[in-house]
Scaffold this motif. Structure first.
Motif, PDB file in Angstrom:
ATOM      1  N   PHE A 110       0.263  10.455  -7.954  1.00  0.00           N
ATOM      2  CA  PHE A 110      -0.491  10.960  -6.811  1.00  0.00           C
ATOM      3  C   PHE A 110      -0.147  12.418  -6.566  1.00  0.00           C
ATOM      4  O   PHE A 110       0.971  12.861  -6.822  1.00  0.00           O
ATOM      5  CB  PHE A 110      -0.177  10.160  -5.533  1.00  0.00           C
ATOM      6  CG  PHE A 110      -0.671   8.748  -5.546  1.00  0.00           C
ATOM      7  CD1 PHE A 110      -1.969   8.433  -5.175  1.00  0.00           C
ATOM      8  CD2 PHE A 110       0.181   7.712  -5.927  1.00  0.00           C
ATOM      9  CE1 PHE A 110      -2.413   7.124  -5.172  1.00  0.00           C
ATOM     10  CE2 PHE A 110      -0.251   6.404  -5.921  1.00  0.00           C
ATOM     11  CZ  PHE A 110      -1.558   6.108  -5.552  1.00  0.00           C
ATOM     12  N   SER A 137       0.848  -1.189   0.000  1.00  0.00           N
ATOM     13  CA  SER A 137       0.000   0.000   0.000  1.00  0.00           C
ATOM     14  C   SER A 137       0.881   1.236   0.000  1.00  0.00           C
ATOM     15  O   SER A 137       2.065   1.185   0.375  1.00  0.00           O
ATOM     16  CB  SER A 137      -0.936   0.009   1.223  1.00  0.00           C
ATOM     17  OG  SER A 137      -0.174   0.066   2.413  1.00  0.00           O
ATOM     18  N   TYR A 180       1.422   4.964 -11.276  1.00  0.00           N
ATOM     19  CA  TYR A 180       0.488   5.795 -10.505  1.00  0.00           C
ATOM     20  C   TYR A 180       1.090   7.190 -10.371  1.00  0.00           C
ATOM     21  O   TYR A 180       2.293   7.341 -10.172  1.00  0.00           O
ATOM     22  CB  TYR A 180       0.251   5.220  -9.111  1.00  0.00           C
ATOM     23  CG  TYR A 180      -0.440   3.878  -9.071  1.00  0.00           C
ATOM     24  CD1 TYR A 180      -1.826   3.784  -8.950  1.00  0.00           C
ATOM     25  CD2 TYR A 180       0.297   2.699  -9.111  1.00  0.00           C
ATOM     26  CE1 TYR A 180      -2.455   2.548  -8.885  1.00  0.00           C
ATOM     27  CE2 TYR A 180      -0.328   1.464  -9.049  1.00  0.00           C
ATOM     28  CZ  TYR A 180      -1.701   1.394  -8.936  1.00  0.00           C
ATOM     29  OH  TYR A 180      -2.314   0.166  -8.873  1.00  0.00           O
ATOM     30  N   LEU A 214      -5.378  10.444  -6.250  1.00  0.00           N
ATOM     31  CA  LEU A 214      -4.902   9.724  -7.422  1.00  0.00           C
ATOM     32  C   LEU A 214      -5.279  10.510  -8.672  1.00  0.00           C
ATOM     33  O   LEU A 214      -6.460  10.664  -9.003  1.00  0.00           O
ATOM     34  CB  LEU A 214      -5.504   8.319  -7.473  1.00  0.00           C
ATOM     35  CG  LEU A 214      -5.096   7.448  -8.650  1.00  0.00           C
ATOM     36  CD1 LEU A 214      -3.588   7.202  -8.657  1.00  0.00           C
ATOM     37  CD2 LEU A 214      -5.841   6.119  -8.636  1.00  0.00           C
ATOM     38  N   TYR A 252      -3.473   4.136   0.312  1.00  0.00           N
ATOM     39  CA  TYR A 252      -4.030   3.636  -0.945  1.00  0.00           C
ATOM     40  C   TYR A 252      -3.561   2.194  -1.102  1.00  0.00           C
ATOM     41  O   TYR A 252      -2.367   1.935  -1.270  1.00  0.00           O
ATOM     42  CB  TYR A 252      -3.561   4.487  -2.132  1.00  0.00           C
ATOM     43  CG  TYR A 252      -4.152   4.067  -3.458  1.00  0.00           C
ATOM     44  CD1 TYR A 252      -5.367   4.570  -3.892  1.00  0.00           C
ATOM     45  CD2 TYR A 252      -3.491   3.154  -4.278  1.00  0.00           C
ATOM     46  CE1 TYR A 252      -5.914   4.185  -5.108  1.00  0.00           C
ATOM     47  CE2 TYR A 252      -4.024   2.767  -5.490  1.00  0.00           C
ATOM     48  CZ  TYR A 252      -5.235   3.282  -5.895  1.00  0.00           C
ATOM     49  OH  TYR A 252      -5.770   2.895  -7.098  1.00  0.00           O
TER      50      TYR A 252
END
Length: 460
Positions: free
Chosen positions: A176, A111, A174, A196, A126
């Motif tokens: 963020f 995570s 990803y 996100l 997340y």
């Protein structure tokens, strides 16, 4: 080496070491911090983002494709989603677990946690998918038309799915951002959240992320892509075919330093005018070093390339296209090697006014600072170092020079010797010695003790 005593373990500060050390328990709901992703600092919010993991049971997936199709159809109907087409083969990572034992093994579940800068507790998290591991994580300054100044700091995370040898590897990228929110009653530290902005699944593990001229550099298997971030989406506009497995990608102006886990170091140039493209300027053609991380060393107008391999050794290279031994710059010339006696997990470059310093963090908990020094200073300190190594008896009869030398079976013949100064040997012996010894060593070198001490202070 940074000590971890009982005082630092309780949250106090240890002042007896070279650097003051404070050990703070980070996070509240995980089993450990990932050694690949580690921790990233977001300067805009002064917060820390950590790639953490917690153990969870592991079960194999349903091997029967017919049963997997029926389960996927039932799950889609229950959720009100479109059912899969007939005779569709459900991928293994989308199938249900097959519970064959009551005592399953434990595997890490990763995570992305946001830590409060005041209490270092987890204020937001997340959760990644099952079997999705964090391979790279950094805070990068990417161009953004919505931000003031044309750029903003974003947390970029690269992941990979570990599903076995018979399943094709894939990964995700990803992006963020950390935004301010209304904190919970009585908990003012929860005033920030992870947002996100973008995620995309790619056909390969994203093992390295970096920044180049405000753009995102990411590796996808054996390929390297340069992607622009606009309107909260990533668009690729340049790529480079690499060798085997990219572990490091660091940008500096229009140059990119790429480290491969099996094929050494590559010095890459980025062309913005006309069709954007990446082209290799030079490679380490003499040896296939298992590069773990790499970065730049800058002193004024001079530039050197620093690379750390998986054996705990530092290697210095230089790009010299006018040197006849470089074949027009196609080969990177080796300028030295140095052993840290522990595997390097990260290199971080601290930018100064005229000199950049690289911090090398190792598995044994030590932090080493590496920087370039002027040639006159180096020669003067090298001669003083040679005198003290012969005049001062070493502790327990050990050889201080060979301790930092690369072992013979891993030593490169092309690397020149005595090009790296060991401050751990020079500084304590010279500064802690008697005034008479300092003056005698300086007089043999044709200088003064004040000049040598000034060089040491400037170097540190």
């Amino acid at each position: 080496r940074l000590p971890v005593s009982a005082q630092t373990a309780r949250g106090g500060i240890e002042f007896d070491s070279a650097w003051p050390v404070r050990c703070i328990p980070a996070g509240t709901a995980h089993g450990g911090i990932s050694t690949q992703g580690g921790v990233a600092f977001h300067a805009g919010s002064k917060s820390y983002v950590a790639a953490t993991s917690s153990p969870e049971p592991f079960y194999i997936r349903e091997p029967n494709p017919d049963i997997a199709f029926r389960q996927a159809t039932e799950a889609a109907e229950a959720a009100g989603k479109p059912v899969p087409a007939p005779r569709t083969v459900i991928p293994e990572y989308q199938r249900h677990d097959l519970r064959t034992t009551s005592v399953p093994p434990l595997v890490p579940r990763f995570s992305i946690d946001l830590l409060s800068p005041e209490t270092f507790e987890t204020v937001d998290s997340y959760m990644l998918d099952v079997h999705e591991h964090v391979a790279a994580m950094q805070t990068l300054e990417l161009e953004s038309a919505q931000a003031e100044g044309g750029s903003r700091a974003l947390v970029c995370v690269g992941t990979g799915f570990v599903l076995g040898e018979d399943v094709m590897s894939r990964g995700r990228i990803y992006v963020f951002d950390i935004v301010d929110v209304v904190p919970l009653p009585g908990r003012p530290q929860t005033n920030r959240k992870l947002k996100l902005l973008y995620t995309e699944e790619v056909h390969g593990v994203v093992s390295a992320v970096g920044e180049l001229r405000g753009n995102l550099v990411m590796s996808e298997g054996s390929k390297l892509y340069v992607r622009s971030f606009a309107n909260d989406t990533l668009t690729s506009f340049a790529f480079l075919d690499c060798h085997t497995w990219v572990r490091s990608a660091v940008g500096l102006r229009n140059f990119l330093l790429v480290g491969d886990v099996a094929n050494g170091l590559s010095f890459v140039g980025f062309q913005e005018e006309g069709p954007a493209r990446l082209h290799v300027l030079g490679r380490d053609a003499h040896a296939c070093l298992p590069i773990e991380c790499a970065d730049f060393l800058v002193l004024g107008q001079q530039l050197q390339l620093l690379a750390a391999d998986s054996h705990g050794h530092l290697h210095l290279f230089v790009y010299a296209p006018r040197d006849v031994h470089s074949f027009g710059g196609q080969r990177l010339l080796r300028r030295g090697e140095f052993s840290l006696r522990s595997r390097v997990v990260s290199l971080r470059r601290i930018i100064g006014s005229s000199r950049h310093v690289c911090l090398a963090m190792t598995f044994d908990g030590s932090v080493h600072a590496v920087s370039m020094v002027p040639e006159k200073t180096y020669k003067r300190l090298q001669r003083i170092n040679g005198q003290l190594a012969k005049a001062v008896p070493p502790i327990a009869g050990l050889n201080p020079r060979e301790y930092r030398a690369v072992p013979l079976h891993r030593r490169q013949n092309q690397a020149p010797k005595r090009t790296v100064l060991d401050a751990d040997l020079l500084v304590p012996v010279y500064t802690n010695g008697s005034v008479v010894r300092q003056k005698e060593a300086a007089q043999r070198d044709g200088t003064t003790a004040d000049r040598v001490l000034k060089d040491i202070v400037e170097t540190e």
